[in-house]
Structure formats: C-alpha cells, structure tokens
Scaffold this motif. Sequence first.
Motif, short mmCIF file in Angstrom:
data_model
loop_
_atom_site.label_atom_id
_atom_site.label_comp_id
_atom_site.label_asym_id
_atom_site.label_seq_id
_atom_site.Cartn_x
_atom_site.Cartn_y
_atom_site.Cartn_z
N TRP A 1 -9.92 -6.11 -14.92
CA TRP A 1 -9.02 -7.24 -15.15
C TRP A 1 -9.37 -8.44 -14.26
N ALA A 2 -10.11 -8.22 -13.18
CA ALA A 2 -10.40 -9.29 -12.23
C ALA A 2 -11.46 -10.27 -12.76
N LEU A 3 -12.12 -9.94 -13.85
CA LEU A 3 -13.14 -10.83 -14.41
C LEU A 3 -12.53 -12.15 -14.88
N LYS A 4 -13.34 -13.20 -14.82
CA LYS A 4 -12.88 -14.50 -15.31
C LYS A 4 -12.69 -14.48 -16.83
N VAL A 5 -13.57 -13.76 -17.51
CA VAL A 5 -13.43 -13.64 -18.97
C VAL A 5 -12.46 -12.52 -19.28
N GLU A 6 -11.82 -12.59 -20.43
CA GLU A 6 -10.88 -11.54 -20.82
C GLU A 6 -11.63 -10.26 -21.12
N ALA A 7 -11.16 -9.15 -20.57
CA ALA A 7 -11.82 -7.86 -20.77
C ALA A 7 -10.79 -6.76 -20.78
N ALA A 8 -11.06 -5.71 -21.56
CA ALA A 8 -10.19 -4.54 -21.54
C ALA A 8 -10.31 -3.86 -20.19
N PRO A 9 -9.20 -3.43 -19.59
CA PRO A 9 -9.22 -2.89 -18.22
C PRO A 9 -9.59 -1.41 -18.19
N VAL A 10 -10.78 -1.08 -18.67
CA VAL A 10 -11.14 0.33 -18.79
C VAL A 10 -11.97 0.86 -17.63
N PHE A 11 -12.45 -0.04 -16.75
CA PHE A 11 -13.29 0.41 -15.63
C PHE A 11 -12.68 -0.07 -14.33
N ARG A 12 -12.13 0.86 -13.59
CA ARG A 12 -11.44 0.52 -12.34
C ARG A 12 -12.42 0.11 -11.24
N ASN A 13 -13.55 0.80 -11.14
CA ASN A 13 -14.42 0.67 -9.98
C ASN A 13 -15.53 -0.35 -10.19
N PHE A 14 -15.14 -1.56 -10.61
CA PHE A 14 -16.08 -2.68 -10.73
C PHE A 14 -16.25 -3.28 -9.33
N GLY A 15 -17.28 -2.82 -8.63
CA GLY A 15 -17.43 -3.19 -7.22
C GLY A 15 -16.45 -2.38 -6.38
N PRO A 16 -16.11 -2.89 -5.19
CA PRO A 16 -15.13 -2.19 -4.35
C PRO A 16 -13.82 -1.97 -5.10
N ASP A 17 -13.16 -0.87 -4.79
CA ASP A 17 -11.94 -0.49 -5.52
C ASP A 17 -10.75 -1.31 -5.05
N THR A 18 -10.64 -2.53 -5.58
CA THR A 18 -9.51 -3.38 -5.19
C THR A 18 -8.19 -2.82 -5.68
N THR A 19 -8.20 -2.06 -6.78
CA THR A 19 -6.96 -1.44 -7.25
C THR A 19 -6.39 -0.52 -6.18
N GLY A 20 -7.26 0.25 -5.53
CA GLY A 20 -6.81 1.19 -4.53
C GLY A 20 -6.10 0.55 -3.36
N LEU A 21 -6.41 -0.71 -3.06
CA LEU A 21 -5.76 -1.40 -1.94
C LEU A 21 -4.25 -1.49 -2.14
N PHE A 22 -3.83 -1.53 -3.38
CA PHE A 22 -2.42 -1.78 -3.67
C PHE A 22 -1.67 -0.51 -4.07
N MET A 23 -2.34 0.63 -4.00
CA MET A 23 -1.67 1.90 -4.28
C MET A 23 -0.97 2.39 -3.02
N HIS A 24 0.26 2.86 -3.18
CA HIS A 24 1.05 3.44 -2.08
C HIS A 24 1.30 2.44 -0.97
N ASP A 25 1.28 1.13 -1.29
CA ASP A 25 1.48 0.12 -0.25
C ASP A 25 2.94 -0.22 -0.02
N GLY A 26 3.85 0.36 -0.78
CA GLY A 26 5.26 0.07 -0.62
C GLY A 26 5.63 -1.37 -0.92
N GLY A 27 4.76 -2.07 -1.65
CA GLY A 27 5.01 -3.48 -1.93
C GLY A 27 4.71 -4.38 -0.75
N ALA A 28 3.98 -3.89 0.24
CA ALA A 28 3.66 -4.70 1.42
C ALA A 28 2.65 -5.79 1.11
N PHE A 29 1.79 -5.57 0.11
CA PHE A 29 0.73 -6.51 -0.20
C PHE A 29 1.03 -7.38 -1.42
N GLY A 30 2.04 -7.04 -2.18
CA GLY A 30 2.38 -7.82 -3.36
C GLY A 30 3.31 -7.05 -4.28
#
Length: 527
Positions: free
Chosen positions: A186-215
């Motif tokens: 989803w982080a791509l500038k062009v519209e893309a189906a969000p089927v690949f989580r690990n496009f580069g570093p796992d930015t999704t993982g940063l926001f897991m279990h964060d208790g809403g501290a990051f956003g």
Amino acid sequence: MTMTDHAALLAELGAVLGEAAVLRDAATLELMAGDLYSSGPAPVAVIRPTDGAALAQAVARISAAGLSVVPRGGGLSYTGGYRCQDSGSVLVDLSALNRIEHISAEDMYVVAQAGVTWKQLHDALTPLGLRLPYFGTFSGAGASIGGGLSHGALFFGSARYGAAADNVLGVELVTADGGLLRTGQWALKVEAAPVFRNFGPDTTGLFMHDGGAFGIKTRAAFRLIPLPAHTGYASFAFADFERAGLALSAIARAGIAEEAYVLDAGAVAANAERDRSLGAALRAVCQVLHTATGIAGKCGALLGMVRAGRQVVPTDAFTLHLVAAGNSQAAVAHDLASAQRLAHEHGGIAIAATVPRIARADPFPGLNAVLGASGSRWAALNVKVAHSRASALIRAHQQLIAAQRAAMDACGVRVTYLCSALCNYSFSFEAVFHWQDNWQPLHAAKLAPDVAATLACGPDNPTARALVADLRQQTCDLFAELGGASNQIGRTYPFLSVMDDAPAALLRGIKQQLDPQTKMNPGVLEL
C-alpha cells in the motif's frame, strides 16, 4: 482547562466530523474513561469518525490545540491501553469505521476498516467459502480488528497461523500531525493491491501491538484462506497442570491443530455455570448441528454431546482441547490420532470433545462473559514463553498463588488458567483473577439486557480489589523475571523499562519521528 476553554476546538471538530460525531455527555465520557479493569481521567470529548480522511483532519486540529489523542477499538481490554493519561485528551472511538471495503477471492485478501469486529468479518467471509487464517478472539462479537492489531489479538486459528498481526498484509493509519501513512505494498505511489507485506523493511510490523502509540489505524488488509473442508475435535483430561502443559507443547510442536488450549477445572466450571440454562443448551445443540457436515457428521456431533453429559472428568482435572482442520477427512483423522498419542504419552485420558466443538460452532457468542456467572469481575494477564520454559512458569505461578492463598481465601479472590499454543514455537500462559466487586461502567454496557436483569452489581470491595492489584503486579514481575513477552501491553506490563538499550532507543526514535510532542496515546508502552 474547562469545557469552555475547548469550545473553539470542539466546534472545529463538529464542522469536520459532523456534530453527531462529537460526544460530550457525561454518560459517554464516564463510559469511555475506563476499560474492564480500571478508569482514568475522563476525556474532554469523544469523537466517533466515519471516514479516515476526516479523522486525519480532526487529529491535526486536536494536536495543534495541545491535547492528546487516545484511540479506542472495541474497548474489551483490561490493561489500560486506551485509558486517558490526563484530562487533556480527546478519545477516538473507532466503532463507526465499520465497513468491509473489499473482498477479493481472486487475490485472496480482504480490506476492512479498523472498527469492523472479528464476528462481522467472519460472517461476511463464511458464505463465500473464505476465512482469515487467524479469525478472532472469544470477544470477537465486540472486539475490533484495529484494537486486535494494536493489542495483540489471538486465539481462533492461532496454533497454526499465529496472531492477528501475523496475518495482516498492510495498514493505513493517521499520525499525530494528521498525516495518512500506509504500509506494505500500500505504500507505493501507484495504486496496488496490498498482497505483499514485506516490500523492503516490514513497516507494517512497526505498528503491530503498539497500543496506538505510533498512530491510529483506520483500515487493514488481511490474507485469506479457503474454509477447510473438514474439521475434527479432541479433548483430554490430566491430573495436574504441568502434565497438561507438556502435552499442549507436544501438540503445538507437531503442528497438528488450529487451536490447542488448556483449561483448569475452575475455568471449565465457570463456563458451565454460565451456560447452564436450557435455552443455552438448546442453542449449543443447534449451533453444533448447523456446523456439522452431512447426516453422519450431525449424528456424530450430537452423540458426542450426549456422551459428554455422562462422561466423568476427574475432579480438579486440567483439560486440553484442540481443533484439527484440513482438506481431507484422512488428514484430519491423522492429526487427531497423533494428538491422542501425544496426550496419552503425557498422562492424558480422552474425554468427549464438547468444549472445542461448541466453541467452534459459535465462536462469537456475545459479550456476557465480561462478568462471571454470579456477576463477579475478572481480569487476565498473559505471557509468551518458549515451550522449554513452560513448566517452570507454571510451577512459579502456582507457588506465587500458594503464598497468597490465605489472603485470597479471606476476601474471595480466586485464579483460573488458560494456556494455548501460538504457532508451534510459543507457549501462551494466562492467569485470570476473579473477585466480587462493583462494576466498571463498561461491564453493564456490554451485557445483554436479559442477562443484566439477572445480575446485581457487587458491593464495593476495596480489600479484594487491592489484593488483585498486588497479585497482578507480582504476576507481571514474575513474567519479566522469566524473560516472558506479553501482548495487549497497554499500561500494565513493563515494556521500555525491560528492553535492552539499543531496541529501546530505536523505539524512542520512531516515537519522536511520528509524534514529537507525545500527543498520540501518551504513556502506553511506557512511551
């Protein structure tokens, strides 16, 4: 500052979100000030956005006004994760962000807004022959996917597929400055189906279990699987907790179950008491028959329930329950046979598999279990350890309880246990404390009217409440000593204080980058 001081901000929020989405009545503020365990300062207001872009505008205005922003999902927690740290907070109730936006059977993913419940998502996918690999918690009738990703939801499907965070492909969230941030493909500038989580570093993982501290999560994409064609159930009784735990670990390591969990006698009795009515029994039968496949399957399911009514379970037994699933009956039979062998090797005896069968027949039965059968309160604490450390953890916590037994008996505090498999590599241990006391506002709000009419709020019980608080602290200290890791951290478990210096500095740096004024749920995760 008073409500008058915030009048300009509240008017702005009403213009952005609509007046009906800005709540300031005393009852709502009191309800939103607490979770199922404790309350904090009431927020200045509660906002209930229906659109992610409008929420972003609202957050920008709240931060600019110098107030904190506290996100709240389904609210069914007991670790203070969305409890306001101070009175200068606006609480964001995400329950109106409740739309399932897209289901793709071709690409095997689903996009849902953060306020969608696990039950809502499960009900939408099942008629399509689809399912999330991990598909919800016991409280999934009210617990939301956004809260689950922020606070570590797990249970149904977790023995094979992990927690909610292990199955998400990407998230969209609002940052403290009102920016919109997307992760994964989803982080791509062009519209893309969000089927690949690990496009580069796992930015999704940063926001897991964060208790809403990051956003504030506004929507998420999850991967899908086909509904398994066949499902089987097994239950076993053990004379002691440690043997049951060893069997649970053996079954987890073998990878033969979608769920595998251990209950003690007290936990089983509490559930039986809650479901003792004829109406509940009839509903259970109907649900089991509805989910069983074919005439033979329905007859077998009903026979199993009838046998369960007569089967003797050893007094004070610990029981292990599991669900096996696969695309052939032979595969399921093989897994059940393997489970029986492993259970027997650790002293287990087979009993009728009524508990897992009913749990799967109606995984999201409503929220009456926020209280015990007699209106008692409960609060759980969990930890994850390696299988090799599970026995030591079980013994250590039983010793902790034994040292406090006289005090617990004196004021009616008791403990029950739920242990489960998280994939094949993690042992999840949960201690649940029960006591009679007055209720939190959230308890009464979540009870069905017919159940609420049969229960009375207990008298104020500060002695028991203080003992439970002490037992919870001792339990958290024990978990930390054993190197355990918890989900749903909130403001209850130590986090930064038990972290090594380098990862702690990394997390503080991320917080500084995303929230330099510390306005996004300050205090959660000790940030």
